[in-house]
Design an enzyme around this catalytic site. Structure first.
Site, PDB file in Angstrom:
ATOM      1  N   PRO A 167       0.981  -1.146   0.038  1.00  0.00           N
ATOM      2  CG  PRO A 167       0.097  -0.982   2.188  1.00  0.00           C
ATOM      3  CD  PRO A 167       0.720  -2.023   1.164  1.00  0.00           C
ATOM      4  CB  CYS A 168       3.365   2.651  -2.467  1.00  0.00           C
ATOM      5  SG  CYS A 168       2.442   2.130  -3.895  1.00  0.00           S
ATOM      6  CG  HIS A 169      -2.459   4.017  -1.066  1.00  0.00           C
ATOM      7  ND1 HIS A 169      -2.592   2.615  -1.582  1.00  0.00           N
ATOM      8  CD2 HIS A 169      -3.455   3.949   0.059  1.00  0.00           C
ATOM      9  CE1 HIS A 169      -3.294   1.849  -0.678  1.00  0.00           C
ATOM     10  NE2 HIS A 169      -4.088   2.714   0.202  1.00  0.00           N
TER      11      HIS A 169
END
Length: 105
Positions: free
Chosen positions: A55-57
DNA sequence: AGAGTGACTCATA
DNA sequence: CTATGAGCCACTC
């Protein structure tokens, strides 16, 4: 193609995967936990990432600002995902770190 | 080995 | 608010 053989890359993955929904982390925070001082390396690792499991967001800079070079699309996409998880924005590109910054205990 | 680059951060002005 | 300079470290040429 970015070389992702480094151990650092895996550590970033593991750590980012552990971020719960509705929480965010900063590059500097991650760098510190991984035992380095270079936040750029963290961003660089995520930039090379294309794994949807990471989940790089949920990773933002120290001001709570989203990244302009989001791998999965635009920063607008990152913002939309965060909003759906319950992360409020205090501005067009800034999240509320006071409430949503995740810290390891 | 040296120079350039980068999803960062900090200090100064 | 913007603009510089420095520190940081892995990667590419």
């Amino acid at each position: 193609m970015i070389k992702q053989n480094s151990n650092f890359f895996e550590k970033v993955y593991i750590l980012v995967k552990r971020i719960p929904e509705g929480k965010v982390m900063t590059y500097g925070q991650i760098a510190d936990i991984l035992g380095t001082k270079d936040a750029r390396k963290v961003g660089w690792s995520l930039h090379g990432n294309q794994d949807p499991k990471v989940p790089c967001h949920r990773v933002v800079n120290k001001e709570g600002k989203v990244a302009l070079n989001y791998s999965m699309g635009d920063w607008r996409e990152q913002k939309r995902k965060l909003l759906e998880e319950g992360v409020a924005f205090i501005d067009e590109m800034y999240v509320d770190l006071k409430k949503y910054l995740w810290q390891m205990r």
